[in-house]
Design a protein around this motif. Structure first.
Motif, short mmCIF file in Angstrom:
data_model
loop_
_atom_site.label_atom_id
_atom_site.label_comp_id
_atom_site.label_asym_id
_atom_site.label_seq_id
_atom_site.Cartn_x
_atom_site.Cartn_y
_atom_site.Cartn_z
N ILE A 485 -3.65 -0.16 -25.81
CA ILE A 485 -2.90 0.82 -25.01
C ILE A 485 -2.14 1.75 -25.94
N GLU A 486 -2.44 3.03 -25.87
CA GLU A 486 -1.74 4.02 -26.66
C GLU A 486 -0.49 4.53 -25.94
N GLU A 487 -0.62 4.71 -24.62
CA GLU A 487 0.52 5.18 -23.83
C GLU A 487 0.48 4.51 -22.46
N ALA A 488 1.66 4.23 -21.94
CA ALA A 488 1.77 3.64 -20.60
C ALA A 488 2.86 4.38 -19.82
N ASN A 489 2.51 4.86 -18.65
CA ASN A 489 3.46 5.57 -17.79
C ASN A 489 3.48 4.83 -16.46
N VAL A 490 4.62 4.24 -16.11
CA VAL A 490 4.73 3.39 -14.92
C VAL A 490 5.58 4.09 -13.87
N TYR A 491 5.18 3.97 -12.61
CA TYR A 491 5.89 4.62 -11.51
C TYR A 491 5.61 3.85 -10.23
N GLY A 492 6.37 4.17 -9.18
CA GLY A 492 6.19 3.49 -7.90
C GLY A 492 5.46 4.37 -6.91
N VAL A 493 4.59 3.76 -6.11
CA VAL A 493 3.84 4.49 -5.08
C VAL A 493 4.00 3.77 -3.74
N GLU A 494 3.99 4.54 -2.68
CA GLU A 494 4.11 3.96 -1.35
C GLU A 494 2.78 3.38 -0.89
N VAL A 495 2.84 2.22 -0.26
CA VAL A 495 1.65 1.55 0.28
C VAL A 495 1.84 1.39 1.78
N GLU A 496 0.83 1.78 2.53
CA GLU A 496 0.89 1.73 3.99
C GLU A 496 1.27 0.34 4.48
N ILE A 578 -9.63 -5.16 -10.10
CA ILE A 578 -10.99 -4.76 -9.75
C ILE A 578 -11.01 -3.24 -9.57
N LYS A 579 -12.21 -2.65 -9.63
CA LYS A 579 -12.34 -1.21 -9.41
C LYS A 579 -11.86 -0.86 -8.00
N LEU A 580 -11.06 0.20 -7.91
CA LEU A 580 -10.55 0.63 -6.63
C LEU A 580 -11.51 1.67 -6.06
N THR A 581 -12.42 1.21 -5.23
CA THR A 581 -13.41 2.08 -4.60
C THR A 581 -12.86 2.60 -3.27
N LYS A 582 -13.62 3.47 -2.64
CA LYS A 582 -13.21 3.98 -1.33
C LYS A 582 -13.12 2.85 -0.32
N ALA A 583 -14.05 1.88 -0.41
CA ALA A 583 -14.04 0.75 0.52
C ALA A 583 -12.75 -0.07 0.36
N VAL A 584 -12.35 -0.31 -0.88
CA VAL A 584 -11.12 -1.06 -1.14
C VAL A 584 -9.91 -0.27 -0.65
N PHE A 585 -9.92 1.04 -0.91
CA PHE A 585 -8.83 1.90 -0.48
C PHE A 585 -8.69 1.88 1.05
N ASP A 586 -9.82 1.94 1.75
CA ASP A 586 -9.80 1.92 3.22
C ASP A 586 -9.24 0.60 3.74
N ARG A 587 -9.58 -0.49 3.08
CA ARG A 587 -9.06 -1.80 3.48
C ARG A 587 -7.54 -1.87 3.26
N LEU A 588 -7.08 -1.28 2.17
CA LEU A 588 -5.63 -1.22 1.91
C LEU A 588 -4.93 -0.39 2.98
N ALA A 589 -5.53 0.76 3.28
CA ALA A 589 -4.93 1.67 4.26
C ALA A 589 -4.87 1.05 5.65
N SER A 590 -5.83 0.19 5.95
CA SER A 590 -5.87 -0.43 7.28
C SER A 590 -5.01 -1.68 7.38
N GLY A 591 -4.52 -2.13 6.23
CA GLY A 591 -3.70 -3.34 6.21
C GLY A 591 -4.51 -4.61 6.15
N ALA A 592 -5.82 -4.49 5.91
CA ALA A 592 -6.69 -5.67 5.85
C ALA A 592 -6.42 -6.50 4.60
N VAL A 593 -5.90 -5.84 3.57
CA VAL A 593 -5.56 -6.53 2.33
C VAL A 593 -4.04 -6.64 2.23
N LYS A 594 -3.54 -7.86 2.09
CA LYS A 594 -2.10 -8.05 1.98
C LYS A 594 -1.67 -7.84 0.53
N VAL A 595 -0.61 -7.03 0.38
CA VAL A 595 -0.11 -6.77 -0.96
C VAL A 595 1.30 -7.34 -1.12
#
Length: 595
Positions: A485-496, A578-595
């Motif tokens: 790792i040459e550089e790391a930039n950390v920040y917070g993002v909102e999750v549905e 794991i790779k964040l594909t559109k399918a994974v993103f949709d599952r996150l957006a729908s709440g199917a995956v608990k974070v």
């Protein structure tokens, strides 16, 4: 043995503090001695000694002063009056400091514009400066031309080079201007409380704001570092930081020029040329911003990196993990880390070199300084008050916001921004007593039992997740220890559907990214609530002109693969990253995956 070590640290602290206080104790807001008078006194004393070196050309103190005088007479010839503003939009070059030094001799304010800006941000900074004239060079003139449509008023462009169209040739104009100092009567009745410069905040989270730098405040910077660094007439200070910023443009220049030393100025920082320049020029000090030091330790070995004469590196933002590597690898005897903000009234120095600390306030000094830490709620972004309505001070090891009491003397005055509303937002009332007023730094810190202060994070960079406060700075520090790792930039993002903000890390890698090994590292180094939920790989990191990492665009783009180009990962509770594909993103957006 421990007692002797502590005694030695205390002695170094007292020496540094004493040197600094001697240089700043006579500064007063109603004084008729201005910043230009300090500099003129240095010129008179060391007139024939070298002052500035840039790209093979050197100016003595006398030559530097003669150049500044030409700018002073140029401004007078234009009819510019005391308190009016000229914008300076150039990269580092030999003329940069003489421009604003000369203008200060006739009471004209210089707005130091970030030469990395373009388009709307540039037009914004020019507009709020109130300037009707701008000084540019061949590099920045085309950028100014492209931003002209965004200007609210006409602005005459003066070019240090060939002029075209309605531009004016500044080189030609200066030829008819006197090299002798303007009559001191031109600034009669001015005091140190008058404005000398406008210096802009870096704009990491929005458009820059213009901080009003009075002569008094600039004197505090320049005289303070003339004392704190212990510089002498034999020192040569290497400056690769931009001169539009206070660290390079005031602190470093003050350390050199108020002591009869000299500045070796570079157009911009280069890790490749850094040590070669320092050895070739015989430099004894350099000034840093934390990211500059990280670039150096990540750079391949250089035969000159231990052949230098550096005795002190001074600056701010040096990360605790970089500190020992910088000192040991490059054999730097001493490091002077400090804390301060362009617009604020809080200053801290780590005179005794304790690794990781940004400064110290021993118990016996608490009553003599205006610095305190008060408890802060990062979720509501407000100070925590007790039943009496006053703020609650932090104890040792407790994280809180650093605040500075506002008073009328030079060291505690808050001059703020040009924007009065923005200034008022930085003031907290009724902090430790009814009717008091304190400057809110916007920085979270903690202090240990010995009075050492440690930077934790910027407010807004610290976020809340799983009921815990997460410091982006601390997480980035742990991630950076991962191989590659040459550089790391950390920040917070909102999750549905989730409370708070989840951690996301943007990484620049030297080589391939091993998601499994990275996941193991994260699990070992960080508690579950601080482990980044998302990871984004970037070819390079966007930074400000002072090497601060920009986050605003990254936060806005979030973790949507439809908006982001390049590899994107999600930390699955069972599988790891794991790779964040559109399918994974949709599952996150729908709440199917608990974070």
């Amino acid at each position: 043995m421990r007692f002797k070590a502590r005694l030695k640290r205390d002695w170094r602290f007292w020496q540094g503090l004493n040197r600094t206080l001697k240089r700043v104790k006579s500064i007063a807001r109603d004084s008729g001695d201005l910043l230009c008078d300090d500099l003129q006194a240095a010129v008179d004393r060391w007139r024939n000694e070298r002052a500035l070196t840039f790209e093979g050309r050197t100016l003595t103190y006398g030559e530097m002063d003669a150049m500044a005088n030409r700018y002073a007479h140029w401004a007078k010839g234009l009819g510019l009056r005391r308190g009016q503003t000229v914008a300076l939009f150039m990269p580092n070059r030999l003329e940069y400091f003489p421009v604003w030094y000369g203008l200060s001799k006739v009471g004209v304010v210089t707005a130091l514009i970030n030469n990395q800006l373009a388009g709307q941000p540039l037009a914004h900074c020019l507009n709020i400066s109130g300037a009707s004239h701008v000084v540019v060079d061949p590099e920045t003139s085309p950028v100014f031309e492209q931003a002209k449509d965004g200007l609210e008023r006409p602005m005459q462009q003066w070019v240090l080079g060939p002029a075209q169209g309605d531009q004016r040739d500044l080189v030609q104009a200066l030829k008819s201007c006197s090299q002798l100092p303007p009559d001191r009567s031109v600034r009669e009745d001015m005091t140190a409380s008058d404005t000398a410069l406008l210096i802009y905040t870096s704009g990491t989270t929005g458009l820059p704001k213009a901080a009003r730098i009075t002569h008094m405040r600039a004197q505090l910077y320049m005289r303070g570092f003339a004392g704190a660094t212990g510089a002498t007439a034999k020192d040569r200070i290497y400056v690769a930081l931009p001169l539009y910023h206070a660290t390079g443009g005031l602190c470093a220049l003050g350390a050199a020029l108020l002591n009869g030393g000299s500045v070796v100025l570079r157009r911009k920082f280069s890790a490749t040329h850094f040590w070669k320049d320092i050895v070739a020029e015989g430099c004894t000090m350099f000034v840093y911003i934390g990211e500059l030091c990280r670039y150096l330790i990540n750079h391949e070995p250089d035969e000159d990196e231990t052949r230098h004469k550096i005795r002190l590196a001074f600056g701010n933002g040096l990360r605790p993990d970089v500190w020992p590597k910088l000192k040991q690898r490059f054999r730097i005897p001493d490091i002077l880390e400090f804390y301060g903000s362009t617009e604020g009234n809080v200053s801290l120095f780590n005179f005794d070199g304790k690794e990781g600390a940004i400064g110290r306030v021993p118990k016996w000094m608490r009553g003599k300084v205006n610095i305190r830490l008060v408890q802060y709620d990062v979720e509501t972004e407000s100070v925590i008050r007790g039943t009496d309505g006053l703020c609650i001070e932090c104890g040792p090891g407790q994280v809180g916001q650093c605040v500075g009491k506002i008073a009328g003397d030079a060291r505690t005055e808050f001059t703020g921004y040009l924007d009065r509303a923005a200034s008022e937002k930085k003031i907290i009332q009724n902090v430790l007593a009814r009717g008091d007023a304190w400057f809110a730094t916007g920085d979270l810190m903690k202090m240990d039992a010995e009075g050492y202060f440690y930077f934790v994070d910027r407010i807004g960079d610290t976020f809340r997740w799983k009921g815990e406060n997460v410091s982006t700075g601390e997480v980035a520090e742990r991630l950076s220890a991962f191989q590659g790792i040459e550089e790391a930039n950390v920040y917070g993002v909102e999750v549905e559907g989730a409370d708070g903000r989840a951690g996301m890390a943007a990484l620049v890698m030297d080589g391939a990214f091993d998601a499994k090994a990275f996941g193991d590292h994260v699990a070992q180094e960080l508690p579950p609530y601080a482990q980044p939920l998302f990871v984004r790989l970037l070819p390079r990191m966007d930074t400000t002109g002072t090497f601060k990492l920009r986050k605003v665009d990254l936060v806005e783009e979030g973790y949507d693969p439809a908006r982001i180009k390049g590899p994107l990962y999600f930390r699955d509770p069972k599988k790891g990253y794991i790779k964040l594909t559109k399918a994974v993103f949709d599952r996150l957006a729908s709440g199917a995956v608990k974070v």
